[in-house]
Design a protein around this motif. Structure first.
Motif, PDB file in Angstrom:
ATOM      1  N   ASN A  68       0.860  -1.188   0.000  1.00 57.21           N
ATOM      2  CA  ASN A  68       0.000   0.000   0.000  1.00 57.21           C
ATOM      3  C   ASN A  68       0.897   1.240   0.000  1.00 57.21           C
ATOM      4  O   ASN A  68       1.115   1.893   1.026  1.00 57.21           O
ATOM      5  CB  ASN A  68      -0.913  -0.011   1.233  1.00 57.21           C
ATOM      6  N   TYR A  69       1.445   1.559  -1.189  1.00 55.78           N
ATOM      7  CA  TYR A  69       2.446   2.614  -1.283  1.00 55.78           C
ATOM      8  C   TYR A  69       1.852   3.992  -1.024  1.00 55.78           C
ATOM      9  O   TYR A  69       2.571   4.906  -0.587  1.00 55.78           O
ATOM     10  CB  TYR A  69       3.098   2.574  -2.663  1.00 55.78           C
ATOM     11  N   ALA A  70       0.562   4.175  -1.281  1.00 53.32           N
ATOM     12  CA  ALA A  70      -0.040   5.499  -1.072  1.00 53.32           C
ATOM     13  C   ALA A  70      -0.023   5.871   0.413  1.00 53.32           C
ATOM     14  O   ALA A  70       0.384   6.979   0.784  1.00 53.32           O
ATOM     15  CB  ALA A  70      -1.468   5.504  -1.615  1.00 53.32           C
ATOM     16  N   TYR A  71      -0.444   4.950   1.271  1.00 54.07           N
ATOM     17  CA  TYR A  71      -0.441   5.234   2.707  1.00 54.07           C
ATOM     18  C   TYR A  71       0.982   5.324   3.255  1.00 54.07           C
ATOM     19  O   TYR A  71       1.248   6.096   4.187  1.00 54.07           O
ATOM     20  CB  TYR A  71      -1.240   4.162   3.458  1.00 54.07           C
ATOM     21  N   ILE A  72       1.905   4.530   2.706  1.00 57.81           N
ATOM     22  CA  ILE A  72       3.303   4.618   3.156  1.00 57.81           C
ATOM     23  C   ILE A  72       3.860   6.005   2.868  1.00 57.81           C
ATOM     24  O   ILE A  72       4.494   6.647   3.720  1.00 57.81           O
ATOM     25  CB  ILE A  72       4.140   3.521   2.488  1.00 57.81           C
ATOM     26  N   ALA A  73       3.629   6.520   1.645  1.00 54.64           N
ATOM     27  CA  ALA A  73       4.128   7.854   1.304  1.00 54.64           C
ATOM     28  C   ALA A  73       3.429   8.937   2.119  1.00 54.64           C
ATOM     29  O   ALA A  73       4.061   9.910   2.571  1.00 54.64           O
ATOM     30  CB  ALA A  73       3.937   8.103  -0.194  1.00 54.64           C
ATOM     31  N   LEU A  74       2.104   8.787   2.353  1.00 53.16           N
ATOM     32  CA  LEU A  74       1.363   9.802   3.096  1.00 53.16           C
ATOM     33  C   LEU A  74       1.867   9.914   4.539  1.00 53.16           C
ATOM     34  O   LEU A  74       2.131  11.022   5.034  1.00 53.16           O
ATOM     35  CB  LEU A  74      -0.127   9.452   3.081  1.00 53.16           C
ATOM     36  N   PHE A  75       2.055   8.786   5.203  1.00 54.66           N
ATOM     37  CA  PHE A  75       2.491   8.853   6.599  1.00 54.66           C
ATOM     38  C   PHE A  75       3.985   9.120   6.714  1.00 54.66           C
ATOM     39  O   PHE A  75       4.446   9.579   7.770  1.00 54.66           O
ATOM     40  CB  PHE A  75       2.106   7.568   7.332  1.00 54.66           C
ATOM     41  N   ALA A  76       4.766   8.849   5.667  1.00 52.60           N
ATOM     42  CA  ALA A  76       6.160   9.303   5.685  1.00 52.60           C
ATOM     43  C   ALA A  76       6.229  10.828   5.666  1.00 52.60           C
ATOM     44  O   ALA A  76       7.013  11.450   6.399  1.00 52.60           O
ATOM     45  CB  ALA A  76       6.914   8.707   4.498  1.00 52.60           C
ATOM     46  N   VAL A 127       0.187  -1.213   9.745  1.00 51.96           N
ATOM     47  CA  VAL A 127       1.513  -1.650   9.280  1.00 51.96           C
ATOM     48  C   VAL A 127       2.071  -0.707   8.214  1.00 51.96           C
ATOM     49  O   VAL A 127       3.227  -0.268   8.325  1.00 51.96           O
ATOM     50  CB  VAL A 127       1.438  -3.103   8.784  1.00 51.96           C
ATOM     51  N   PRO A 128       1.340  -0.346   7.135  1.00 55.00           N
ATOM     52  CA  PRO A 128       1.922   0.616   6.180  1.00 55.00           C
ATOM     53  C   PRO A 128       2.175   1.990   6.789  1.00 55.00           C
ATOM     54  O   PRO A 128       3.128   2.670   6.393  1.00 55.00           O
ATOM     55  CB  PRO A 128       0.872   0.679   5.059  1.00 55.00           C
ATOM     56  N   ASP A 129       1.345   2.402   7.783  1.00 56.53           N
ATOM     57  CA  ASP A 129       1.594   3.691   8.434  1.00 56.53           C
ATOM     58  C   ASP A 129       2.926   3.666   9.182  1.00 56.53           C
ATOM     59  O   ASP A 129       3.744   4.595   9.071  1.00 56.53           O
ATOM     60  CB  ASP A 129       0.452   4.010   9.405  1.00 56.53           C
ATOM     61  N   ALA A 130       3.164   2.586   9.948  1.00 57.87           N
ATOM     62  CA  ALA A 130       4.422   2.475  10.686  1.00 57.87           C
ATOM     63  C   ALA A 130       5.612   2.319   9.743  1.00 57.87           C
ATOM     64  O   ALA A 130       6.693   2.854   9.998  1.00 57.87           O
ATOM     65  CB  ALA A 130       4.358   1.289  11.650  1.00 57.87           C
ATOM     66  N   ALA A 131       5.418   1.612   8.627  1.00 52.77           N
ATOM     67  CA  ALA A 131       6.514   1.449   7.661  1.00 52.77           C
ATOM     68  C   ALA A 131       6.904   2.790   7.046  1.00 52.77           C
ATOM     69  O   ALA A 131       8.098   3.097   6.879  1.00 52.77           O
ATOM     70  CB  ALA A 131       6.105   0.459   6.574  1.00 52.77           C
ATOM     71  N   GLY A 132       5.915   3.623   6.697  1.00 55.88           N
ATOM     72  CA  GLY A 132       6.232   4.945   6.170  1.00 55.88           C
ATOM     73  C   GLY A 132       6.954   5.808   7.172  1.00 55.88           C
ATOM     74  O   GLY A 132       7.913   6.519   6.840  1.00 55.88           O
ATOM     75  N   ALA A 133       6.531   5.753   8.454  1.00 56.39           N
ATOM     76  CA  ALA A 133       7.187   6.562   9.483  1.00 56.39           C
ATOM     77  C   ALA A 133       8.629   6.107   9.709  1.00 56.39           C
ATOM     78  O   ALA A 133       9.553   6.930   9.821  1.00 56.39           O
ATOM     79  CB  ALA A 133       6.391   6.478  10.789  1.00 56.39           C
ATOM     80  N   LEU A 134       8.863   4.791   9.754  1.00 61.60           N
ATOM     81  CA  LEU A 134      10.222   4.295   9.972  1.00 61.60           C
ATOM     82  C   LEU A 134      11.129   4.608   8.787  1.00 61.60           C
ATOM     83  O   LEU A 134      12.309   4.934   8.958  1.00 61.60           O
ATOM     84  CB  LEU A 134      10.178   2.786  10.232  1.00 61.60           C
ATOM     85  N   GLY A 135      10.590   4.500   7.554  1.00 63.64           N
ATOM     86  CA  GLY A 135      11.398   4.864   6.398  1.00 63.64           C
ATOM     87  C   GLY A 135      11.785   6.329   6.393  1.00 63.64           C
ATOM     88  O   GLY A 135      12.947   6.687   6.110  1.00 63.64           O
ATOM     89  N   ALA A 136      10.844   7.201   6.733  1.00 70.17           N
ATOM     90  CA  ALA A 136      11.163   8.624   6.812  1.00 70.17           C
ATOM     91  C   ALA A 136      12.159   8.909   7.931  1.00 70.17           C
ATOM     92  O   ALA A 136      13.051   9.755   7.785  1.00 70.17           O
ATOM     93  CB  ALA A 136       9.878   9.434   7.027  1.00 70.17           C
ATOM     94  N   ALA A 137      12.032   8.198   9.063  1.00 70.53           N
ATOM     95  CA  ALA A 137      12.987   8.388  10.163  1.00 70.53           C
ATOM     96  C   ALA A 137      14.398   7.993   9.736  1.00 70.53           C
ATOM     97  O   ALA A 137      15.384   8.680  10.062  1.00 70.53           O
ATOM     98  CB  ALA A 137      12.552   7.573  11.381  1.00 70.53           C
ATOM     99  N   LEU A 138      14.522   6.901   8.980  1.00 75.79           N
ATOM    100  CA  LEU A 138      15.847   6.474   8.509  1.00 75.79           C
ATOM    101  C   LEU A 138      16.445   7.498   7.552  1.00 75.79           C
ATOM    102  O   LEU A 138      17.625   7.849   7.653  1.00 75.79           O
ATOM    103  CB  LEU A 138      15.723   5.106   7.843  1.00 75.79           C
ATOM    104  N   LEU A 139      15.640   7.996   6.621  1.00 71.21           N
ATOM    105  CA  LEU A 139      16.152   8.984   5.667  1.00 71.21           C
ATOM    106  C   LEU A 139      16.565  10.276   6.368  1.00 71.21           C
ATOM    107  O   LEU A 139      17.614  10.864   6.049  1.00 71.21           O
ATOM    108  CB  LEU A 139      15.087   9.267   4.602  1.00 71.21           C
TER     109      LEU A 139
END
Length: 422
Positions: A68-76, A127-139
């Motif tokens: 669910n790339y849309a929610y991952i990008a939104l929450f990132a 899960v996609p919300d947390a994945a987007g947040a963790l990816g943004a935190a890493l970047l």
């Protein structure tokens, strides 16, 4: 909501997000509040109590959720916004992650209250919300590490201070002029004369420095300043060389601009011609027909897939509600349509006299005379073919329960999951 209202709302939210990224405090809560009001506005503020699934995701469900790339990008992006807002805190990353997960949970509750968006209130959708947040935190962590300024500090070991060597006196003979008698020189007290070494190097100093003499306190700061100046001078030299190379390249391009333009046009024409040639269909090979050749046998068509409306089994709702001390547990369409209620270990099946089942929709009207209630189910099949997935809803229906006086006791939209017959 009309498409114009949706576009205006999206524009307002995008503007608030940009203002919040600039560090404005008021834009952050305004973005959150308006974003949560978007869901009830879609259903014209018709809300009901949410029915949330509290099942944790398993491994075979985790991978599809990460698509669910849309929610991952939104929450990132929302994590980035929160990270900017908590800039004055030492644990800004932790607070931004907690704020992102909290807003994700509120979004799930809002979707469950209004049946909009993904239409479900499930814990595994976080899960996609947390994945987007963790990816943004890493970047952001990598970006902060790259922007960190190095400390050019040189550690100098204390060495004993050495006294400067005195310069060896040079004897120069002065010849007095003729007929002039020089005045007598004053008497010089005798002193010990150290003969010079055979290689004429400066002799040893008569003063020997003490071994425990302490170094000055300005060695380390001066060494650090000298190292920093050396690095800055080196960077300036590299930048100067790069500037000269770019100027030389620009002068070359300006001197040969006509050749470059003609070459670019020719290259574009050649590329367009190659593209057209590659898009041309290949000529069909010539096949000579043999006189007595039998036509090839056509493969039999694949059998049609069975319909969900024709499958035998039962359907369980995502939320089992209770009416008149009886819990609604399941719905059966084939071979006979009926609904099932349970009460203190007993199960009661109520037949549906009015039943219309088609490949796309279903309409049931079941009367429970003993209790005095009427159950009406109007639903649709999202997919007409039978599915073997137990976690995919196959029937989306509006369930209404009313008494004999016509009063509505329960009314909600439910998702049903299909199970094979026991």
């Amino acid at each position: 909501m009309s498409p114009l209202a949706v576009r205006v709302g999206a524009g307002v939210l995008a503007l608030l997000a940009l203002i919040a990224l600039r560090g404005k405090r008021w834009a952050y809560p305004a973005f959150v509040v308006l974003g949560l009001l978007y869901f009830p506005a879609q259903s014209h503020f018709r809300v009901h109590a949410p029915k949330c699934e509290q099942l944790l995701p398993t491994l075979h469900v985790l991978v599809p959720l990460l698509h669910n790339y849309a929610y991952i990008a939104l929450f990132a992006g929302f994590y980035w916004m929160s990270w900017v807002q908590f800039g004055r805190s030492d644990a800004r990353g932790v607070w931004a992650l907690l704020a992102t997960l909290l807003v994700g949970a509120l979004v799930e509750i809002a979707e469950g209250m209004t049946m909009t968006g993904r239409g479900h209130c499930r814990v595994r959708d976080l899960v996609p919300d947390a994945a987007g947040a963790l990816g943004a935190a890493l970047l952001l962590a990598v970006w902060s590490w790259l922007r960190r300024k190095p400390a050019y500090v040189r550690l100098v070991r204390p060495h004993p201070a050495a006294a400067p060597h005195p310069a060896a006196p040079t004897a120069r003979a002065v010849v007095p002029p003729r007929a002039v008698v020089p005045p007598p020189s004053p008497p010089v007290p005798p002193r010990r004369v150290v003969p010079p070494p055979p290689d004429f190097s400066p002799g040893p100093s008569p003063v020997t420095p003490s071994a425990d003499s302490a170094p000055t306190q300005e060695v380390a700061p001066r060494g650090a300043i000298a190292a920093r100046q050396a690095v800055v001078q080196r960077l300036q030299t590299i930048l100067g060389r790069l500037r000269k190379m770019l100027q030389r390249l620009w002068m070359t391009i300006r001197g040969r601009r006509r050749t470059i333009v003609v070459g670019g046009i020719l290259l574009a024409l050649v590329g367009a011609g190659a593209f057209v040639i590659l898009r041309l269909p290949a000529p069909a090979p010539a096949v000579t027909e043999q006189p007595n050749a039998a036509p090839p046998a056509e493969p039999p068509p694949p059998p049609p897939r069975p319909l969900q409306s024709e499958a035998e089994g039962y359907y369980e709702p995502s939320y089992q509600f209770t009416v008149s001390d009886r819990r609604f547990t399941r719905l059966t369409l084939r071979p006979q349509p009926f609904v099932t209620f349970s009460r203190i270990g007993t199960r009661q099946e109520v037949g549906c006299a009015d039943a219309r089942i088609s490949p796309a929709a279903v309409h049931l009207r079941c009367e429970f005379e003993r209790v005095g209630i009427m159950v009406t189910i109007e639903g649709q099949f999202p997919s007409r073919s039978v599915t073997s997935r137990l976690d995919a809803p196959v029937l989306d229906a509006l369930v209404t329960v009313a008494n004999t006086r016509g009063e509505t006791l329960f009314r909600a939209r439910e998702s049903f999951y299909w199970h094979a017959p026991d």
